[in-house]
Every structure is written in C-alpha cells, then in structure tokens.
Scaffold this active site. Structure first.
Site, mmCIF file in Angstrom:
data_model
loop_
_atom_site.group_PDB
_atom_site.id
_atom_site.type_symbol
_atom_site.label_atom_id
_atom_site.label_comp_id
_atom_site.label_asym_id
_atom_site.label_seq_id
_atom_site.Cartn_x
_atom_site.Cartn_y
_atom_site.Cartn_z
ATOM 1 N N LYS A 1 0.839 -1.199 0.000
ATOM 2 C CA LYS A 1 0.000 0.000 0.000
ATOM 3 C C LYS A 1 0.878 1.256 0.000
ATOM 4 O O LYS A 1 1.958 1.272 0.612
ATOM 5 C CB LYS A 1 -0.900 -0.051 1.241
ATOM 6 C CG LYS A 1 -1.988 1.000 1.334
ATOM 7 C CD LYS A 1 -2.832 0.716 2.576
ATOM 8 C CE LYS A 1 -3.955 1.721 2.773
ATOM 9 N NZ LYS A 1 -4.787 1.368 3.951
ATOM 10 N N SER B 1 -9.609 1.480 3.202
ATOM 11 C CA SER B 1 -8.805 2.319 2.340
ATOM 12 C C SER B 1 -7.824 1.542 1.469
ATOM 13 O O SER B 1 -7.216 2.106 0.551
ATOM 14 C CB SER B 1 -8.015 3.314 3.207
ATOM 15 O OG SER B 1 -7.119 2.647 4.080
ATOM 16 N N SER C 1 -9.971 -1.149 7.040
ATOM 17 C CA SER C 1 -9.377 -0.908 5.727
ATOM 18 C C SER C 1 -8.738 -2.114 5.063
ATOM 19 O O SER C 1 -8.354 -2.034 3.903
ATOM 20 C CB SER C 1 -8.342 0.225 5.821
ATOM 21 O OG SER C 1 -8.984 1.457 6.020
#
Length: 448
Positions: free
Chosen positions: A76, A154, A178
């Site tokens: 990420k 996210s 997330s």
C-alpha cells in the site's frame, strides 16, 4: 488465483522461476483492459526483475533461501520504501523527501526474499472505507466490472491487486476496517491483527490508537503466513481446527441492523452451513455497542488523532486534499481534550467487557459489511458518499474499537456479489483465530 503455498512449492520444485512470476505480475498490471493502472500508483519493474533474478541465481546455485523467496507482493502507498516518496494516496506529499529505509513490516517480508512489485492505490491518507481516490482514480471491484463498483477502502488497490491475480498477497493497513472492507467487497480474505503486534514504524499514521498493518490474500493460510512474518511472534502454522465443536457467538446488537437483503441472505446461509457442519452457535448480546455512534459523532478517537496528525499540513496545503477526506479530518477539530479522554476511558471499559463476554467462545461472527459493493457512480453526491462510507465501516470498526483481531472471508453464495463473513476475538487471540478461520473457510468453500 494461486496461494502463497502453491507458488512457493512451484519455486522450490523449479517448475517456475521468480522471474516468471514477476513478469506475469507486470503483464497483468500493464494490461490496458485490466485494473492495474488504477490499482497501482507506482510499479518498480526494474527493481522487481533484479530481485527476481537474484533469487533465481541463488536457487540455481543450491543456496538455501526462504520458501517465500521470489514471490511478488504489493505494498500500500502508505508504507515507506527506501528511495521512494510515500504519498499515502495524496498529491500533497509528492515533494517530500524519499524514505531512507523500508517500513519494518515490508522489510521483514523482503528479508524472506519476497519482492515488492509496486505501491498500491488507496483512499487518501487511509481515511475512508469506500476506496475512492480523486487523484489516482478508483480501482473497480472484480464483481460487475461493466457497472464499476467500489473496491472498498482504504486498501483499495491492495484488494484489487489480489482479486485480479496481479499478486497473491497485498499488504494494507486497517484502522476502522481498511483490510476487511475491501476484502468483503472484492471476494478475498483480509486480516486485522491485534493492535501493536506488527510494528508501525515506516507507516504513515492516521490514528496511533487504532492503526494496524494487515494482509489481503487469496486464503486464510496466506494471511497467516504474512502475518507471522510481519509480526515476528509466531511461526504462521495455523492450529488444526474443525468446524465440529467450534463455539461461535453470533453478535446481535447493532451489527445486524440494516443489512441489505443479499448480505442478510448470505450471512444466514453461512451460519446454516456452519451449524450443519457441527459448530455450536449462540447469540451474543452487546448493547453497549449502541454507544459507538455518539462517540464517533465528530470523528471520535480516530478523528481526534487524525486531526492531530494532519492539522499543520492542512493549514499549509489543505487545498490539495481530497475535500471529502479533509472535511472528515477537520470535523474532529471541535473535539476537546476532555471528550477525547472520556472516549478513551469508555473504550477501555468496553474492551474489558468484550474479553469477559468472549469467555467460552472460539470466535464471534458478524457480517463484515452491511452491503455488497455499490456502483461508484452512486457515490457522486456527498450525502451518498457519507452513507456508504458508514455502511462499509460500521461492522468492521467494531473489531477496532474493541481492540480485537478480526478476519473477513468470502461468504457469498456461488455467483453472487462478494460479501464477507467476519470472525473476531479479543486482543492476542490471533493464532487461535486463524485456526478457527481456516475451519470456517473450508465449510464455506465446500458449498460451491
């Protein structure tokens, strides 16, 4: 989609090379008909090829290497990678200096010889559960691509990179869901470890009381393997559990309110399958959870800590933020120190309640999300964005607020839109929860 174990076996048996795996990943990421351009904000093709060639040379020479060596994974955009700028899904950080070292969690995977293929897209600063990003685009859930549905956030790009087979493992973060919300919407497995087990050094912060680093993968075992490497506190070998005799509590308060018909149906079918397999099901009452919306009215603990982290940057560069993210952060400006401390105190009490009520159970079950992934176009209006964000995170956030460990695994009927079954346990029960989740996974997979 292949598992880490399958890829490892192929590498060890020399039926595939690491360079083969890297080239396969790069080809899928670059495919103009796929989601690679929206799933990744940066791809390190040269670095990945060089790392793969090194691993292949080591194996060819008979050197002892980790069974995971040579397997590509995605990281990420919230993690530091040495020599690269960590932009956290934003544009306001583009001119920051590059990181001088890898984030600890990523470094531990690389130490096992795993290869970072690139940085995945995310909700700006990890502050939303739907996965939209106005700067880099929004990757689409694998379900109903023609419509274009949200991936969840996210860790949006991480989930899609796994769901589309670009990599077998994506590393994300989980502050309010997330890892698990994207896993639910994309039909994969997402894990949130007990807070603090995986070091946060080198990970851009949102909320120091809630941030956790977790894996997204094709199976429970893959998540267990990655968790063990990143945490460094167990061997990743899951306890052998069978569904028969498992003591499972079905959480009833709040988390079953407002489920869409599809999720309500799939959750009921999942529970029925587990009961038929011999699991012992009981209802768990937790009426105190109804206090959480009031605690979170202006952002709660996460919001207060996010405002602390971002207030100086917003003052300097607020115009560059995603307006929807900035508004959520700024909402917490009005939380007083007394309010914040009261929220922390009440959270500690509810964590203790959860630990006591969990006694005698192996896991607590609930739907990961209230809904299946809505169309991206349906979030065009702010009011709908707010509504769907709340739907995406309400149930997963329960696990964060109660400071537990939690996992989402696919529970949808064959051919249906993806949705996740969430299993959770109190802090520190990670290894046991993986064993339980493995048993749940086998029962649910046997239905297809």
């Amino acid at each position: 989609m292949q598992t880490l174990a399958e890829l490892s076996r192929q590498l060890v048996e020399r039926t595939v090379t690491s360079r083969d795996l890297v080239e396969r990943s790069l080809a899928l990421i670059a495919d103009p008909a796929g989601e690679g351009a929206r799933s990744f904000v940066a791809v390190d093709a040269g670095g990945a090829r060089a790392a793969a060639d090194f691993v292949d040379r080591q194996r060819k020479r008979g050197r002892e290497v980790s069974p995971l060596a040579g397997i590509p994974f995605s990281a990420k955009d919230i993690f530091d990678l040495a020599g690269e700028v960590t932009t956290a899904g934003s544009t306001v950080l583009r001119n920051d200096p590059p990181a001088t070292a890898d984030a600890v969690a990523i470094a531990r995977l690389k130490h096992k010889g795993m290869i970072v293929i690139g940085r995945t897209n995310m909700t700006e600063f990890a502050y939303s559960g739907v996965g939209l990003n106005p700067h880099y685009g929004t990757p689409r859930s694998p379900f109903d691509r023609a419509t274009g549905r949200i991936p969840g956030g996210s860790s949006s790009g991480a989930a899609v990179s796994v769901a589309d087979g670009m990599v077998a493992l994506g590393i994300g973060t989980d502050t309010g869901g997330s890892c698990r919300a994207p896993a639910s919407y994309c039909g994969i497995v997402g894990y949130k470890p007990s807070h603090g087990r995986v070091p946060l050094a080198g990970c851009s912060p949102l909320s120091f009381s809630f941030d956790s680093i977790g894996p997204l993968a094709t199976s429970v075992a893959c998540c267990a393997t990655a968790d063990a490497v990143m945490a460094g506190d167990w061997d990743g070998v899951m306890p052998e559990r069978q569904a028969r005799g498992l003591r499972l509590a079905v959480l009833r308060d709040v988390v079953l309110d407002g489920l869409t018909p599809e999720v309500e149906r799939d959750f009921a079918l999942a529970l029925k399958a587990l009961e038929a397999a011999g699991a012992i099901m009981s209802a768990m009452s937790f009426p105190e959870l109804r206090e959480i919306p009031a605690i979170n009215a202006r952002g709660g603990i996460v919001g207060a800590e996010a405002w602390f982290t971002h207030r100086a940057r917003i003052a300097a560069s607020g115009a560059g933020y995603d307006p929807r993210v900035r508004v959520r952060i700024e909402l917490a400006e009005s939380i007083s120190a007394a309010d914040y401390l009261c929220h922390l105190a009440r959270r500690r009490e509810m964590i203790q309640l959860f630990s006591r009520r969990f006694e005698g159970y192996d896991a607590v079950l609930l739907p990961a999300t209230l809904n299946t992934a809505p169309a991206i176009a349906s979030l065009a209006e702010d009011k709908d964005y707010i509504r769907f964000n709340a739907m995406s995170l309400r149930n997963t956030y329960t696990g964060n607020f109660l400071n537990g460990c939690a996992i989402s695994l696919p529970m949808q009927a064959p051919g249906a839109a993806p949705c996740g079954l969430m299993a959770m346990a109190p802090w520190g029960h990670d290894r046991s929860l993986f064993g339980v989740a493995g048993a749940l996974e086998r029962v649910l997979a046997a239905r297809s």
